[in-house]
Motif scaffolding. Structure first.
Motif, PDB file in Angstrom:
ATOM      1  N   ALA A   1       7.339   5.470   1.330  1.00 12.92           N
ATOM      2  CA  ALA A   1       6.742   4.963   0.101  1.00 12.92           C
ATOM      3  C   ALA A   1       5.280   5.406   0.069  1.00 12.92           C
ATOM      4  N   ASN A   2       4.703   5.402  -1.111  1.00 16.48           N
ATOM      5  CA  ASN A   2       3.285   5.708  -1.237  1.00 16.48           C
ATOM      6  C   ASN A   2       2.477   4.511  -0.772  1.00 16.48           C
TER       7      ASN A   2
ATOM      8  N   SER B   1     -11.168   4.117  -0.811  1.00 18.16           N
ATOM      9  CA  SER B   1      -9.714   4.171  -0.951  1.00 18.16           C
ATOM     10  C   SER B   1      -9.173   5.357  -0.157  1.00 18.16           C
ATOM     11  N   VAL B   2      -8.122   5.120   0.605  1.00 17.07           N
ATOM     12  CA  VAL B   2      -7.481   6.151   1.413  1.00 17.07           C
ATOM     13  C   VAL B   2      -6.015   6.190   1.010  1.00 17.07           C
ATOM     14  N   LEU B   3      -5.555   7.349   0.554  1.00 16.72           N
ATOM     15  CA  LEU B   3      -4.154   7.499   0.186  1.00 16.72           C
ATOM     16  C   LEU B   3      -3.335   7.868   1.407  1.00 16.72           C
ATOM     17  N   GLY B   4      -2.106   7.392   1.442  1.00 16.88           N
ATOM     18  CA  GLY B   4      -1.252   7.681   2.579  1.00 16.88           C
ATOM     19  C   GLY B   4       0.214   7.597   2.217  1.00 16.88           C
ATOM     20  N   GLN B   5       1.026   7.702   3.248  1.00 16.61           N
ATOM     21  CA  GLN B   5       2.481   7.643   3.123  1.00 16.61           C
ATOM     22  C   GLN B   5       3.008   6.648   4.144  1.00 16.61           C
ATOM     23  N   LEU B   6       3.742   5.654   3.680  1.00 14.25           N
ATOM     24  CA  LEU B   6       4.384   4.714   4.594  1.00 14.25           C
ATOM     25  C   LEU B   6       5.561   5.405   5.250  1.00 14.25           C
ATOM     26  N   ASP B   7       5.703   5.255   6.554  1.00 16.42           N
ATOM     27  CA  ASP B   7       6.818   5.850   7.293  1.00 16.42           C
ATOM     28  C   ASP B   7       7.780   4.803   7.836  1.00 16.42           C
TER      29      ASP B   7
ATOM     30  N   SER C   1       4.061   1.323  -2.763  1.00 16.45           N
ATOM     31  CA  SER C   1       4.862   1.582  -3.954  1.00 16.45           C
ATOM     32  C   SER C   1       5.965   2.573  -3.617  1.00 16.45           C
ATOM     33  N   ASP C   2       7.212   2.166  -3.881  1.00 18.87           N
ATOM     34  CA  ASP C   2       8.351   3.047  -3.593  1.00 18.87           C
ATOM     35  C   ASP C   2       8.889   3.722  -4.854  1.00 18.87           C
ATOM     36  N   GLY C   3       8.172   3.629  -5.960  1.00 21.06           N
ATOM     37  CA  GLY C   3       8.607   4.239  -7.212  1.00 21.06           C
ATOM     38  C   GLY C   3       9.234   3.236  -8.167  1.00 21.06           C
ATOM     39  N   THR C   4       9.795   2.158  -7.627  1.00 18.71           N
ATOM     40  CA  THR C   4      10.371   1.122  -8.489  1.00 18.71           C
ATOM     41  C   THR C   4       9.687  -0.222  -8.281  1.00 18.71           C
ATOM     42  N   SER C   5       9.199  -0.490  -7.079  1.00 19.20           N
ATOM     43  CA  SER C   5       8.541  -1.760  -6.770  1.00 19.20           C
ATOM     44  C   SER C   5       7.189  -1.492  -6.123  1.00 19.20           C
TER      45      SER C   5
ATOM     46  N   SER D   1       8.604 -11.935  -0.521  1.00 22.49           N
ATOM     47  CA  SER D   1       9.851 -11.597  -1.209  1.00 22.49           C
ATOM     48  C   SER D   1       9.990 -10.097  -1.404  1.00 22.49           C
ATOM     49  N   ALA D   2       8.897  -9.430  -1.752  1.00 21.52           N
ATOM     50  CA  ALA D   2       8.943  -7.970  -1.946  1.00 21.52           C
ATOM     51  C   ALA D   2       9.275  -7.265  -0.636  1.00 21.52           C
ATOM     52  N   ILE D   3       8.622  -7.654   0.451  1.00 21.61           N
ATOM     53  CA  ILE D   3       8.888  -7.040   1.759  1.00 21.61           C
ATOM     54  C   ILE D   3      10.326  -7.324   2.177  1.00 21.61           C
TER      55      ILE D   3
END
Length: 128
Positions: free
Chosen positions: A19-20, A30-36, A62-66, A101-103
């Motif tokens: 996810a982003n 702000s630091v952009l990254g990728q969740l693995d 953000s995974d694109g939907t949530s 709940s989201a996690i």
């Protein structure tokens, strides 16, 4: 059976989760990254900029939907071995009901997928 020198015991299972991620430091950087990886207590984020251990931050996943925003703290960091990528383990701090709940929703989906993948592998091994 003895464990190898690099084995780690985890209290909560981790799942591969792509996810982003946007890390915001207290000074507004702000630091952009990728969740693995994702677990109920934290995650692993790859980024192009290092964030020091013990740094408190705001994390937007953000995974694109949530999307979920929560507080966290860097508990370890790995350099990318010369590739310019830094990996960091982030421990989630206090979460409200909506964040939890989201996690948990993401983890339920990842658990179901892992079970499905294990079943598919077992069937293919039996057939193979």
């Amino acid at each position: 059976m003895t464990e190898g020198p690099y084995s780690t015991r985890r209290a909560n299972p981790r799942f591969a989760f792509f996810a982003n991620a946007e890390v915001t430091l207290r000074d507004g950087t702000s630091v952009l990254g990728q969740l693995d990886e994702l677990s109920s207590r934290g995650c692993y984020v790859d980024a192009l900029e290092p964030v020091p251990v013990r740094t408190k931050l705001r994390l937007r996943i953000s995974d694109g939907t949530s999307t979920c925003e929560l507080q966290g703290k860097v508990i370890y960091m790995h350099s990318g071995g010369g590739f310019g990528i830094f990996g960091m383990g982030v421990l989630f701090e206090e979460m409200d009901g909506e964040q939890r709940s989201a996690i948990e929703a993401w983890l339920r989906g990842l658990t179901a997928q892992a079970k499905k993948d294990m079943g598919d592998n077992t069937v293919s091994q039996i057939r193979g």
